[in-house]
Motif scaffolding. Structure first.
Motif, PDB file in Angstrom:
ATOM      1  N   VAL A  52      19.297   4.457  46.432  1.00  0.00           N
ATOM      2  CA  VAL A  52      18.473   4.682  45.526  1.00  0.00           C
ATOM      3  C   VAL A  52      18.539   4.044  43.966  1.00  0.00           C
ATOM      4  O   VAL A  52      17.709   3.685  43.175  1.00  0.00           O
ATOM      5  CB  VAL A  52      17.288   5.844  45.502  1.00  0.00           C
ATOM      6  N   THR A  53      20.065   4.805  43.844  1.00  0.00           N
ATOM      7  CA  THR A  53      20.161   3.863  42.406  1.00  0.00           C
ATOM      8  C   THR A  53      21.710   3.156  42.677  1.00  0.00           C
ATOM      9  O   THR A  53      22.634   4.161  43.855  1.00  0.00           O
ATOM     10  CB  THR A  53      19.955   5.469  42.038  1.00  0.00           C
ATOM     11  N   ALA A  54      22.540   2.956  41.679  1.00  0.00           N
ATOM     12  CA  ALA A  54      24.171   2.469  41.702  1.00  0.00           C
ATOM     13  C   ALA A  54      24.283   4.064  41.197  1.00  0.00           C
ATOM     14  O   ALA A  54      26.169   3.113  41.170  1.00  0.00           O
ATOM     15  CB  ALA A  54      23.817   0.807  41.395  1.00  0.00           C
ATOM     16  N   ALA A  55      24.275   4.586  40.537  1.00  0.00           N
ATOM     17  CA  ALA A  55      24.653   5.307  39.438  1.00  0.00           C
ATOM     18  C   ALA A  55      24.944   6.704  39.563  1.00  0.00           C
ATOM     19  O   ALA A  55      24.515   7.170  41.004  1.00  0.00           O
ATOM     20  CB  ALA A  55      24.355   5.124  37.891  1.00  0.00           C
ATOM     21  N   GLN A  56      25.773   7.265  38.942  1.00  0.00           N
ATOM     22  CA  GLN A  56      25.619   8.973  39.496  1.00  0.00           C
ATOM     23  C   GLN A  56      25.579   9.975  38.778  1.00  0.00           C
ATOM     24  O   GLN A  56      25.439   9.375  37.264  1.00  0.00           O
ATOM     25  CB  GLN A  56      27.244   9.567  39.389  1.00  0.00           C
TER      26      GLN A  56
ATOM     27  N   GLN B  14      14.157  11.980  38.606  1.00  0.00           N
ATOM     28  CA  GLN B  14      12.502  12.191  38.485  1.00  0.00           C
ATOM     29  C   GLN B  14      12.178  10.902  37.904  1.00  0.00           C
ATOM     30  O   GLN B  14      11.281   9.788  38.135  1.00  0.00           O
ATOM     31  CB  GLN B  14      11.872  12.685  36.030  1.00  0.00           C
ATOM     32  N   THR B  15      12.916   9.817  37.729  1.00  0.00           N
ATOM     33  CA  THR B  15      12.684   8.183  37.505  1.00  0.00           C
ATOM     34  C   THR B  15      12.963   7.528  38.271  1.00  0.00           C
ATOM     35  O   THR B  15      13.175   5.778  37.911  1.00  0.00           O
ATOM     36  CB  THR B  15      14.576   8.275  36.077  1.00  0.00           C
ATOM     37  N   LEU B  16      13.531   7.725  39.765  1.00  0.00           N
ATOM     38  CA  LEU B  16      13.606   6.912  40.665  1.00  0.00           C
ATOM     39  C   LEU B  16      12.599   7.079  41.400  1.00  0.00           C
ATOM     40  O   LEU B  16      12.267   7.769  42.262  1.00  0.00           O
ATOM     41  CB  LEU B  16      14.572   7.855  41.262  1.00  0.00           C
ATOM     42  N   LEU B  17      11.981   6.022  41.520  1.00  0.00           N
ATOM     43  CA  LEU B  17      10.252   6.407  41.957  1.00  0.00           C
ATOM     44  C   LEU B  17       9.617   5.018  42.771  1.00  0.00           C
ATOM     45  O   LEU B  17       9.197   4.619  43.157  1.00  0.00           O
ATOM     46  CB  LEU B  17       9.218   5.972  40.469  1.00  0.00           C
ATOM     47  N   ALA B  18      10.691   3.746  42.723  1.00  0.00           N
ATOM     48  CA  ALA B  18      10.627   2.750  43.500  1.00  0.00           C
ATOM     49  C   ALA B  18      10.324   3.204  45.229  1.00  0.00           C
ATOM     50  O   ALA B  18      11.059   4.151  45.590  1.00  0.00           O
ATOM     51  CB  ALA B  18      11.512   1.629  43.322  1.00  0.00           C
ATOM     52  N   ASP B  19      10.312   2.310  46.001  1.00  0.00           N
ATOM     53  CA  ASP B  19       9.830   2.525  47.188  1.00  0.00           C
ATOM     54  C   ASP B  19      11.487   2.529  47.875  1.00  0.00           C
ATOM     55  O   ASP B  19      11.489   1.450  47.487  1.00  0.00           O
ATOM     56  CB  ASP B  19       8.706   1.220  47.906  1.00  0.00           C
TER      57      ASP B  19
END
Length: 251
Positions: free
Chosen positions: A62-66, A71-76
């Motif tokens: 869902v994200t590549a970073a730590q 709140q910014t992770l909104l993609a399906d």
């Protein structure tokens, strides 16, 4: 204690088929309550079939970073990697990231990030037909407490959607750090927020409670005492004179 990565052994299509047989994504009517006290509901790893309306996911990639703000992770993320580690007795002795059921004196399902579980989350499926002013509540519990030397920043966000696709963040529900430490009294944080009017009357309302992989050793955050409620949408009043005219009557 940074959570260990979990290897993936199945292709996406196979994982999707397996998930369909071990998931209860039926939409639940209001009011909805889940406090995890019935530990018999979760008895097998990666099997949510007997937990009404709830699914858990690891949030791989869902994200590549730590240290990302969830709140910014909104993609399906569909179909996602279905995840629940069942029947674990001790948060300090289990190191795999994702969603885990801890059979403590006060049982709970908890989330923690890892190198694999980039943004683990729970989804609660709600049928809000005929309901408005939807209120969502839950308690965030730091499970590591006075015996842990971990001291991560463990944010938790709430998002919603009424159909497939991107999620909408609920800013009022955001907890910037649901943990304490090291060797500190564990944090207990109550969240109780209204959803925007876009959730009113939605037959396919989905709620997502999500965290993300911390920069330091992730801590287990229990998602407890989940409640969803709403008030009835009023039935429009019928004008009696107009009603008689439409029925073919005259005063």
């Amino acid at each position: 204690m940074k959570k260990n990565a979990i290897a993936l052994f199945a292709v996406a299509a196979t994982g999707f088929i397996a998930q369909a047989s071990v998931a209860d994504n039926a939409y639940q009517t209001l009011p909805y309550i889940n406090n995890w006290t019935n530990i018999a509901l979760i008895s097998l790893d990666d099997n949510w079939a007997t937990v009404p309306g709830v699914l858990g996911f690891r949030g791989d990639n869902v994200t590549a970073a730590q240290g990302v703000d969830p709140q910014t992770l909104l993609a399906d993320d569909s179909p996602g990697v279905n995840d629940i580690n069942a029947n674990k007795p001790d948060p300090l002795a289990f190191f795999s990231g994702g969603a885990t059921e801890f059979e403590l004196a006060d049982p709970v399902v908890a989330l923690t990030g890892s190198g694999t579980a980039d943004a683990p989350y729970l989804i609660v499926h709600i049928n809000a037909t005929g309901k408005q002013n939807i209120l969502v509540g839950y308690t965030l519990r730091d499970l590591e407490g006075t015996n842990s030397t971990d001291d991560s920043i463990q944010p938790v966000a709430l998002q919603f959607r009424t159909s497939v696709g991107a999620w909408t963040n609920v800013p009022a529900a955001f907890v910037a750090d649901a943990s304490t430490g090291p060797l500190a009294v564990p944090a207990v944080t109550a969240v109780f927020v209204p959803l925007p009017a876009a959730a009113n009357g939605a037959a396919t309302l989905q709620l997502r409670i999500i965290t993300s992989n911390a920069v330091s050793n992730d801590e287990w955050i229990g998602i407890d005492n989940i409640t969803v409620e709403g008030s009835d949408i009023p039935t429009p009043a019928v004008n009696s004179t107009w009603g008689k005219i439409k029925a073919g009557y005259r005063n």
